[in-house]
Design a protein around this motif. Structure first.
Motif, PDB file in Angstrom:
ATOM      1  N   GLU A   1      36.638  38.977  44.869  1.00 18.85           N
ATOM      2  CA  GLU A   1      35.853  39.826  45.617  1.00 18.85           C
ATOM      3  C   GLU A   1      34.694  38.894  46.143  1.00 18.85           C
TER       4      GLU A   1
ATOM      5  N   LEU B   1      36.912  47.201  32.093  1.00 20.34           N
ATOM      6  CA  LEU B   1      37.497  47.586  33.529  1.00 20.34           C
ATOM      7  C   LEU B   1      36.252  48.032  34.199  1.00 20.34           C
ATOM      8  N   TYR B   2      35.909  47.332  35.492  1.00 17.17           N
ATOM      9  CA  TYR B   2      34.716  47.904  36.104  1.00 17.17           C
ATOM     10  C   TYR B   2      35.320  48.632  37.506  1.00 17.17           C
ATOM     11  N   PRO B   3      34.439  49.466  37.974  1.00 19.78           N
ATOM     12  CA  PRO B   3      34.995  50.398  39.004  1.00 19.78           C
ATOM     13  C   PRO B   3      34.863  49.613  40.323  1.00 19.78           C
ATOM     14  N   LYS B   4      35.580  49.654  41.280  1.00 19.08           N
ATOM     15  CA  LYS B   4      35.892  48.974  42.266  1.00 19.08           C
ATOM     16  C   LYS B   4      34.655  49.162  43.235  1.00 19.08           C
ATOM     17  N   GLU B   5      34.111  48.310  43.908  1.00 21.97           N
ATOM     18  CA  GLU B   5      32.861  48.576  44.950  1.00 21.97           C
ATOM     19  C   GLU B   5      33.300  49.254  46.163  1.00 21.97           C
TER      20      GLU B   5
ATOM     21  N   GLU C   1      34.525  46.828  49.406  1.00 21.83           N
ATOM     22  CA  GLU C   1      34.473  45.418  48.883  1.00 21.83           C
ATOM     23  C   GLU C   1      35.606  44.540  49.472  1.00 21.83           C
TER      24      GLU C   1
ATOM     25  N   PHE D   1      37.963  41.502  49.986  1.00 19.07           N
ATOM     26  CA  PHE D   1      38.436  40.480  48.967  1.00 19.07           C
ATOM     27  C   PHE D   1      39.114  39.187  49.832  1.00 19.07           C
TER      28      PHE D   1
ATOM     29  N   LYS E   1      43.446  40.547  38.019  1.00 18.84           N
ATOM     30  CA  LYS E   1      42.193  41.252  37.393  1.00 18.84           C
ATOM     31  C   LYS E   1      41.629  40.672  36.272  1.00 18.84           C
TER      32      LYS E   1
ATOM     33  N   HIS F   1      39.113  38.562  37.518  1.00 11.80           N
ATOM     34  CA  HIS F   1      37.895  39.458  38.141  1.00 11.80           C
ATOM     35  C   HIS F   1      36.833  39.663  37.219  1.00 11.80           C
TER      36      HIS F   1
ATOM     37  N   LYS G   1      33.174  38.470  36.431  1.00 13.67           N
ATOM     38  CA  LYS G   1      32.279  39.736  36.337  1.00 13.67           C
ATOM     39  C   LYS G   1      31.525  39.641  35.218  1.00 13.67           C
TER      40      LYS G   1
END
Length: 114
Positions: A21, A59-63, A66, A68, A96, A99, A103
């Motif tokens: 990202e 797990l983080y929500p996708k912005e 965003e 890549f 993932k 990422h 994060k």
């Protein structure tokens, strides 16, 4: 703790091209240029090692919107091996997991720096 414990033991290095990202990569670049005496690859390796040690897989929500971008990163072979173990355990791809590792560390950094 011995001062030499700050360094990683010798390991085979592997060059990988991965999509990261843009906002995460930009933050790591900022840290390299302004805060730490480390390369982007070294900071990403440290993030990966922290994830491997803690197994703090979130797990983080996708912005939205965003981007890549592809980056060539030098990763330690042992870190990639351990990421494969986490991949098998959690069913999440290595990319993932990378990422998530980045994060997690950036969130922790911002919390500590206030």
């Amino acid at each position: 703790m011995n001062v030499l414990d700050r360094f990683w033991p010798k390991d085979e290095l592997i060059q990988k091209t991965i999509e990261i990202e843009s906002s995460l990569y930009d933050e790591i670049e900022f840290l390299c240029e302004n805060v730490y005496d480390a390369s982007v690859s070294k900071i990403i390796n440290a993030c990966i090692d922290e994830l491997i040690e803690t197994e703090d897989v979130k797990l983080y929500p996708k912005e939205p919107n965003e981007l890549f971008t592809k980056h060539s990163i030098i990763l330690r072979k042992s870190s990639l091996y351990n990421l494969e173990k986490l991949k098998n355990k959690y069913g999440i791809s290595v990319y993932k997991l990378i990422h998530i590792a980045i994060k997690n560390v950036l969130i922790q950094y911002h919390e500590e720096k206030g």
